[in-house]
Design a protein around this motif. Sequence first.
Motif, PDB file in Angstrom:
ATOM      1  N   LYS A  39      24.928   9.356 -27.074  1.00 54.06           N
ATOM      2  CA  LYS A  39      26.321   9.372 -27.545  1.00 54.06           C
ATOM      3  C   LYS A  39      27.089   8.273 -26.821  1.00 54.06           C
ATOM      4  CE  LYS A  39      27.056  13.753 -26.568  1.00 54.06           C
ATOM      5  NZ  LYS A  39      27.720  15.078 -26.486  1.00 54.06           N
ATOM      6  N   THR A  40      28.060   7.739 -27.502  1.00 54.29           N
ATOM      7  CA  THR A  40      28.884   6.679 -26.925  1.00 54.29           C
ATOM      8  C   THR A  40      30.358   7.009 -27.143  1.00 54.29           C
ATOM      9  OG1 THR A  40      29.360   4.298 -26.958  1.00 54.29           O
ATOM     10  CG2 THR A  40      28.786   5.336 -29.046  1.00 54.29           C
ATOM     11  N   MET A  41      31.197   6.512 -26.233  1.00 61.55           N
ATOM     12  CA  MET A  41      32.636   6.784 -26.314  1.00 61.55           C
ATOM     13  C   MET A  41      33.397   5.575 -25.801  1.00 61.55           C
ATOM     14  SD  MET A  41      34.808  10.001 -24.761  1.00 61.55           S
ATOM     15  CE  MET A  41      34.256   9.672 -23.078  1.00 61.55           C
ATOM     16  N   ASN A  42      34.398   5.165 -26.547  1.00 63.71           N
ATOM     17  CA  ASN A  42      35.239   4.041 -26.173  1.00 63.71           C
ATOM     18  C   ASN A  42      36.696   4.460 -26.317  1.00 63.71           C
ATOM     19  OD1 ASN A  42      36.344   1.592 -25.557  1.00 63.71           O
ATOM     20  ND2 ASN A  42      35.740   0.584 -27.457  1.00 63.71           N
ATOM     21  N   ASN A  46      41.732   2.030 -22.864  1.00 58.79           N
ATOM     22  CA  ASN A  46      41.037   1.089 -21.975  1.00 58.79           C
ATOM     23  C   ASN A  46      39.788   0.603 -22.695  1.00 58.79           C
ATOM     24  OD1 ASN A  46      40.056  -0.411 -19.881  1.00 58.79           O
ATOM     25  ND2 ASN A  46      39.935   1.268 -18.401  1.00 58.79           N
ATOM     26  N   GLU A  47      39.941  -0.473 -23.455  1.00 54.95           N
ATOM     27  CA  GLU A  47      38.867  -0.942 -24.317  1.00 54.95           C
ATOM     28  C   GLU A  47      37.735  -1.629 -23.556  1.00 54.95           C
ATOM     29  OE1 GLU A  47      40.575  -3.394 -27.277  1.00 54.95           O
ATOM     30  OE2 GLU A  47      41.706  -1.769 -28.246  1.00 54.95           O
ATOM     31  N   VAL A  48      37.942  -1.941 -22.280  1.00 54.93           N
ATOM     32  CA  VAL A  48      36.885  -2.628 -21.520  1.00 54.93           C
ATOM     33  C   VAL A  48      35.884  -1.635 -20.957  1.00 54.93           C
ATOM     34  CG1 VAL A  48      38.402  -4.539 -20.931  1.00 54.93           C
ATOM     35  CG2 VAL A  48      38.244  -2.573 -19.383  1.00 54.93           C
ATOM     36  N   GLU A  49      36.125  -0.340 -21.110  1.00 48.98           N
ATOM     37  CA  GLU A  49      35.216   0.685 -20.612  1.00 48.98           C
ATOM     38  C   GLU A  49      34.500   1.374 -21.777  1.00 48.98           C
ATOM     39  OE1 GLU A  49      37.476   2.084 -16.472  1.00 48.98           O
ATOM     40  OE2 GLU A  49      37.195   3.473 -18.146  1.00 48.98           O
ATOM     41  N   ASN A  50      33.202   1.461 -21.665  1.00 54.04           N
ATOM     42  CA  ASN A  50      32.381   2.166 -22.649  1.00 54.04           C
ATOM     43  C   ASN A  50      31.544   3.210 -21.922  1.00 54.04           C
ATOM     44  OD1 ASN A  50      33.172   0.749 -25.004  1.00 54.04           O
ATOM     45  ND2 ASN A  50      31.862  -0.966 -24.414  1.00 54.04           N
ATOM     46  N   TRP A  51      31.620   4.442 -22.394  1.00 55.84           N
ATOM     47  CA  TRP A  51      30.855   5.531 -21.809  1.00 55.84           C
ATOM     48  C   TRP A  51      29.640   5.826 -22.685  1.00 55.84           C
ATOM     49  CZ3 TRP A  51      32.005   7.853 -17.155  1.00 55.84           C
ATOM     50  CH2 TRP A  51      33.245   7.547 -16.591  1.00 55.84           C
ATOM     51  N   TRP A  56      19.689  12.726 -19.541  1.00 58.27           N
ATOM     52  CA  TRP A  56      19.486  12.768 -18.102  1.00 58.27           C
ATOM     53  C   TRP A  56      20.578  12.051 -17.317  1.00 58.27           C
ATOM     54  CZ3 TRP A  56      15.397  15.908 -17.578  1.00 58.27           C
ATOM     55  CH2 TRP A  56      14.489  15.965 -18.643  1.00 58.27           C
ATOM     56  N   HIS A  57      21.301  11.114 -17.962  1.00 54.11           N
ATOM     57  CA  HIS A  57      22.277  10.300 -17.232  1.00 54.11           C
ATOM     58  C   HIS A  57      23.573  10.168 -18.031  1.00 54.11           C
ATOM     59  CE1 HIS A  57      18.394   8.965 -15.556  1.00 54.11           C
ATOM     60  NE2 HIS A  57      19.063   8.786 -14.432  1.00 54.11           N
ATOM     61  N   MET A  58      24.626   9.904 -17.299  1.00 56.65           N
ATOM     62  CA  MET A  58      25.903   9.486 -17.864  1.00 56.65           C
ATOM     63  C   MET A  58      26.180   8.083 -17.337  1.00 56.65           C
ATOM     64  SD  MET A  58      28.679  10.421 -19.657  1.00 56.65           S
ATOM     65  CE  MET A  58      28.865  12.210 -19.522  1.00 56.65           C
ATOM     66  N   CYS A  59      26.512   7.154 -18.230  1.00 58.31           N
ATOM     67  CA  CYS A  59      26.662   5.750 -17.837  1.00 58.31           C
ATOM     68  C   CYS A  59      28.042   5.239 -18.214  1.00 58.31           C
ATOM     69  CB  CYS A  59      25.589   4.881 -18.503  1.00 58.31           C
ATOM     70  SG  CYS A  59      23.894   5.303 -18.040  1.00 58.31           S
ATOM     71  N   LEU A  60      28.510   4.278 -17.430  1.00 60.36           N
ATOM     72  CA  LEU A  60      29.779   3.602 -17.669  1.00 60.36           C
ATOM     73  C   LEU A  60      29.534   2.100 -17.651  1.00 60.36           C
ATOM     74  CD1 LEU A  60      32.890   3.454 -17.922  1.00 60.36           C
ATOM     75  CD2 LEU A  60      32.979   3.525 -15.402  1.00 60.36           C
ATOM     76  N   TYR A  61      29.998   1.452 -18.703  1.00 60.71           N
ATOM     77  CA  TYR A  61      29.845  -0.007 -18.795  1.00 60.71           C
ATOM     78  C   TYR A  61      31.220  -0.668 -18.733  1.00 60.71           C
ATOM     79  CZ  TYR A  61      29.105  -4.648 -20.696  1.00 60.71           C
ATOM     80  OH  TYR A  61      29.094  -6.007 -20.875  1.00 60.71           O
ATOM     81  N   THR A  62      31.358  -1.614 -17.836  1.00 61.67           N
ATOM     82  CA  THR A  62      32.558  -2.443 -17.730  1.00 61.67           C
ATOM     83  C   THR A  62      32.137  -3.905 -17.674  1.00 61.67           C
ATOM     84  OG1 THR A  62      32.556  -2.262 -15.308  1.00 61.67           O
ATOM     85  CG2 THR A  62      33.879  -0.661 -16.542  1.00 61.67           C
ATOM     86  N   GLU A  63      33.010  -4.778 -18.116  1.00 65.82           N
ATOM     87  CA  GLU A  63      32.676  -6.201 -18.124  1.00 65.82           C
ATOM     88  C   GLU A  63      32.565  -6.760 -16.715  1.00 65.82           C
ATOM     89  OE1 GLU A  63      35.569  -8.168 -20.471  1.00 65.82           O
ATOM     90  OE2 GLU A  63      34.933  -7.243 -22.372  1.00 65.82           O
ATOM     91  N   GLU A  64      33.310  -6.226 -15.785  1.00 62.26           N
ATOM     92  CA  GLU A  64      33.277  -6.750 -14.423  1.00 62.26           C
ATOM     93  C   GLU A  64      32.021  -6.323 -13.659  1.00 62.26           C
ATOM     94  OE1 GLU A  64      35.709  -4.992 -15.702  1.00 62.26           O
ATOM     95  OE2 GLU A  64      37.364  -6.446 -15.956  1.00 62.26           O
ATOM     96  N   CYS A  69      24.939   4.005 -13.981  1.00 57.74           N
ATOM     97  CA  CYS A  69      24.501   5.306 -14.465  1.00 57.74           C
ATOM     98  C   CYS A  69      24.414   6.295 -13.303  1.00 57.74           C
ATOM     99  CB  CYS A  69      23.135   5.206 -15.150  1.00 57.74           C
ATOM    100  SG  CYS A  69      23.135   4.183 -16.644  1.00 57.74           S
ATOM    101  N   LYS A  70      24.671   7.538 -13.628  1.00 55.88           N
ATOM    102  CA  LYS A  70      24.595   8.611 -12.646  1.00 55.88           C
ATOM    103  C   LYS A  70      23.942   9.814 -13.303  1.00 55.88           C
ATOM    104  CE  LYS A  70      27.398  11.495  -9.577  1.00 55.88           C
ATOM    105  NZ  LYS A  70      28.776  11.856  -9.144  1.00 55.88           N
TER     106      LYS A  70
END
Length: 223
Positions: A39-42, A46-51, A56-64, A69-70
């Motif tokens: 699953k993905t969430m934006n 805050n459009e620069v963060e994608n969950w 098994w993991h929850m991940c956060l993507y940022t451009e910086e 993942c945790k």
Amino acid sequence: MPQQEMVFLTPKMMERTALFVTFGGFVTSLTTTFIPFWKTMNSDLNEVENWFSGLWHMCLYTEEVGIQCKAYESVLALPMDLQISRVFMMVSIGTGVMSMLAAFPGMEGVNCLQEPKLKRGLIILSGVLAWISGLTTLAPISIVAYTTVVEFWDEGFPDVMPRWEYGEAMFSGWFGGLALVLGGTLFFIAVCMGDFNQRSQSAPNSPQVKHRARMQYLKTEVL
């Protein structure tokens, strides 16, 4: 001069095709199990963060920073659909491995076993296990897809709150499950083709056929 027929599909070729399709479905299902893109969430705020959320993991993507993942801290704290999906996907992986292990010694051209009935039984077992593996992949994918749709259209959530949507793993899971079901079906087709060939080869040598041929020969002599 008798016309010769070229046979493109033989039980041997069908068995190898089934094993190849099953292996492709197994690899896809295995990859789907562990990638965190179910699953993905934006967030619009805050459009620069994608969950991203997986089994098994929850991940956060940022451009910086990139992707971080945790692992989930508690299994009991997970939603019920993810808990069920974990169990189903583990069953899928196990049955997929057993399907390929059972198929290899039962294939034509592999001389591990010489008993035809045993080899035939192994191919049937491979088809059943491939079906189970495919269905236990499609089931959790469909469950998570259903809960995602229900939560997305839930009117109880405020409109400003971000919603979970389908991730790439959902589509790869559907593809892997369908490939496993197709591989199991091809195993059964290979068994049917082998049975048909055996009946065709044994029919000309049967006493009934020989008797009819002899009677036809006598009628021809009389004429």
